[in-house]
Scaffold this active site. Structure first.
Site, PDB file in Angstrom:
ATOM      1  N   ARG A  83       0.839  -1.189   0.000  1.00 49.58           N
ATOM      2  CA  ARG A  83       0.000   0.000   0.000  1.00 49.58           C
ATOM      3  C   ARG A  83       0.880   1.246   0.000  1.00 49.58           C
ATOM      4  NH1 ARG A  83      -4.448   2.345   4.118  1.00 49.58           N
ATOM      5  NH2 ARG A  83      -4.352   4.438   3.248  1.00 49.58           N
ATOM      6  N   ARG A  92      -5.871   2.390  -3.283  1.00 47.71           N
ATOM      7  CA  ARG A  92      -4.971   1.568  -2.470  1.00 47.71           C
ATOM      8  C   ARG A  92      -5.166   0.086  -2.768  1.00 47.71           C
ATOM      9  NH1 ARG A  92      -7.663   3.676   2.242  1.00 47.71           N
ATOM     10  NH2 ARG A  92      -7.009   5.652   1.424  1.00 47.71           N
ATOM     11  N   ASP A  95      -6.663  -1.566   2.357  1.00 47.09           N
ATOM     12  CA  ASP A  95      -6.849  -0.699   3.526  1.00 47.09           C
ATOM     13  C   ASP A  95      -7.523  -1.572   4.577  1.00 47.09           C
ATOM     14  OD1 ASP A  95      -7.141   1.641   5.109  1.00 47.09           O
ATOM     15  OD2 ASP A  95      -9.185   1.915   4.387  1.00 47.09           O
ATOM     16  N   ASP A  97      -9.179  -1.184   8.373  1.00 47.47           N
ATOM     17  CA  ASP A  97      -9.554  -0.301   9.481  1.00 47.47           C
ATOM     18  C   ASP A  97     -10.110  -1.130  10.635  1.00 47.47           C
ATOM     19  OD1 ASP A  97      -8.960   2.082   8.150  1.00 47.47           O
ATOM     20  OD2 ASP A  97     -10.940   2.175   7.225  1.00 47.47           O
TER      21      ASP A  97
HETATM   22  N1  LIG Z   1      -9.877   2.714  13.824  1.00 41.08           N
HETATM   23  C1  LIG Z   1      -8.794   2.913  13.063  1.00 41.08           C
HETATM   24  N2  LIG Z   1      -8.399   1.966  12.175  1.00 41.08           N
HETATM   25  C2  LIG Z   1      -7.323   2.176  11.396  1.00 41.08           C
HETATM   26  N3  LIG Z   1      -6.553   3.290  11.417  1.00 41.08           N
HETATM   27  C3  LIG Z   1      -6.910   4.247  12.283  1.00 41.08           C
HETATM   28  C4  LIG Z   1      -8.039   4.111  13.135  1.00 41.08           C
HETATM   29  N4  LIG Z   1      -8.152   5.235  13.907  1.00 41.08           N
HETATM   30  C5  LIG Z   1      -7.150   6.024  13.560  1.00 41.08           C
HETATM   31  N5  LIG Z   1      -6.384   5.462  12.595  1.00 41.08           N
HETATM   32  C6  LIG Z   1      -5.214   6.117  12.025  1.00 41.08           C
HETATM   33  O1  LIG Z   1      -5.570   6.642  10.772  1.00 41.08           O
HETATM   34  C7  LIG Z   1      -4.358   6.822  10.054  1.00 41.08           C
HETATM   35  C8  LIG Z   1      -4.669   6.924   8.575  1.00 41.08           C
HETATM   36  O2  LIG Z   1      -5.205   5.706   8.157  1.00 41.08           O
HETATM   37  P1  LIG Z   1      -5.532   5.446   6.646  1.00 41.08           P
HETATM   38  O3  LIG Z   1      -4.449   6.024   5.775  1.00 41.08           O
HETATM   39  O4  LIG Z   1      -5.827   3.988   6.511  1.00 41.08           O
HETATM   40  O5  LIG Z   1      -6.857   6.329   6.463  1.00 41.08           O
HETATM   41  P2  LIG Z   1      -7.873   6.148   5.315  1.00 41.08           P
HETATM   42  O6  LIG Z   1      -8.245   4.697   5.239  1.00 41.08           O
HETATM   43  O7  LIG Z   1      -7.341   6.785   4.049  1.00 41.08           O
HETATM   44  O8  LIG Z   1      -9.131   6.984   5.775  1.00 41.08           O
HETATM   45  P3  LIG Z   1     -10.295   6.547   6.752  1.00 41.08           P
HETATM   46  O9  LIG Z   1      -9.713   6.529   8.139  1.00 41.08           O
HETATM   47  O10 LIG Z   1     -11.326   7.607   6.534  1.00 41.08           O
HETATM   48  O11 LIG Z   1     -10.791   5.177   6.334  1.00 41.08           O
HETATM   49  C9  LIG Z   1      -3.502   5.638  10.432  1.00 41.08           C
HETATM   50  O12 LIG Z   1      -2.158   5.994  10.457  1.00 41.08           O
HETATM   51  C10 LIG Z   1      -4.024   5.215  11.799  1.00 41.08           C
HETATM   52  O13 LIG Z   1      -3.073   5.452  12.810  1.00 41.08           O
HETATM   53  N1  LIG Z   2     -16.228   2.676  -1.703  1.00 39.40           N
HETATM   54  C1  LIG Z   2     -15.200   3.001  -0.921  1.00 39.40           C
HETATM   55  N2  LIG Z   2     -14.807   4.268  -0.816  1.00 39.40           N
HETATM   56  C2  LIG Z   2     -13.767   4.580  -0.002  1.00 39.40           C
HETATM   57  C3  LIG Z   2     -13.092   3.573   0.722  1.00 39.40           C
HETATM   58  C4  LIG Z   2     -13.516   2.245   0.587  1.00 39.40           C
HETATM   59  O1  LIG Z   2     -12.950   1.311   1.201  1.00 39.40           O
HETATM   60  N3  LIG Z   2     -14.572   1.994  -0.233  1.00 39.40           N
HETATM   61  N4  LIG Z   2     -12.078   3.916   1.563  1.00 39.40           N
HETATM   62  C5  LIG Z   2     -11.756   5.173   1.743  1.00 39.40           C
HETATM   63  C6  LIG Z   2     -10.731   5.517   2.742  1.00 39.40           C
HETATM   64  O2  LIG Z   2     -10.662   4.622   3.728  1.00 39.40           O
HETATM   65  C7  LIG Z   2     -12.342   6.269   0.984  1.00 39.40           C
HETATM   66  N5  LIG Z   2     -13.396   5.864   0.126  1.00 39.40           N
END
Ligand SMILES: Nc1ncnc2c1ncn2[C@@H]1O[C@H](COP(=O)(O)OP(=O)(O)OP(=O)(O)O)[C@@H](O)[C@H]1O
Ligand SMILES: Nc1nc2c(c(=O)[nH]1)N=C(CO)CN2
Length: 159
Positions: A83, A92, A95, A97
């Protein structure tokens, strides 16, 4: 053992292979048991729209890892699956979360649990509802949360 829900997404290359590889790496940890997997869902990109559609899914795991250790392991998987962080909410290979971790709650920027945007995202809530239909999120039934999201964005279950 703690129960946690993880949201997985991919929109570069062989998206299904990336999701499957991520689950294989989760399963390879002696500290994690993958209990349930949702279906795969093709989903419209949210946030940053100039990118390909995603393949999303949610998994339920049981783990002896603490929340921060679980996050580190998820980030290790992201690195292993190449990634790159270029655009916020952008394309990406994978991802991962942390959506929920037992009743744990944290507001530190590096780990916010429950995930702060999960209830606004049909691409998260619909697969989560599939594998955990009786879940309460901040005292609200997940079925109600899903109802509120109906018609907002396109989420297509793969068969
Ligand atoms: N619940 C969580 N799960 C994963 N990462 C998290 C969480 N809360 C905070 N973070 C932080 O968010 C930062 C950015 O994560 P990432 O780049 O995956 O965001 P994103 O997937 O682009 O956006 P989003 O968080 O909106 O899905 C990570 O470095 C991590 O430390
Ligand atoms: N449909 C979809 N959209 C996104 C997604 C994702 O996993 N699915 N993840 C994002 C950042 O975490 C931003 N936008």
């Amino acid at each position: 053992m703690a129960k946690a829900y993880l949201g997985l997404g991919s929109n570069i290359g062989d998206t299904k292979e990336h999701l499957d590889n991520a689950i294989d790496i989760l399963r390879s940890s002696k500290d994690i048991v993958v209990l349930k997997k949702s279906s795969y869902y093709k989903t419209e990109p949210i946030g940053y729209e100039n990118q390909d559609w995603f393949l999303n899914m949610v998994v339920e795991v049981e783990t002896t890892l603490e929340p921060k250790e679980l996050l580190q392991y998820c980030q290790l998987i992201e690195t292993q699956l190449k990634r790159k962080r270029i655009v916020r909410w952008g394309p990406r290979t994978i991802d991962i979360d942390i959506l929920l971790y037992e009743n744990y709650s944290s507001n530190q920027e590096s780990l916010i649990v429950p995930h702060p945007r999960m209830t606004e995202r049909a691409f998260v809530m619909i697969p989560l509802y599939e594998i955990a239909p009786d879940l309460l999120i901040k005292d609200v039934a997940i079925s109600e949360v899903v109802k509120q999201l109906e018609g907002l964005e396109t989420v297509i279950k793969e068969i």
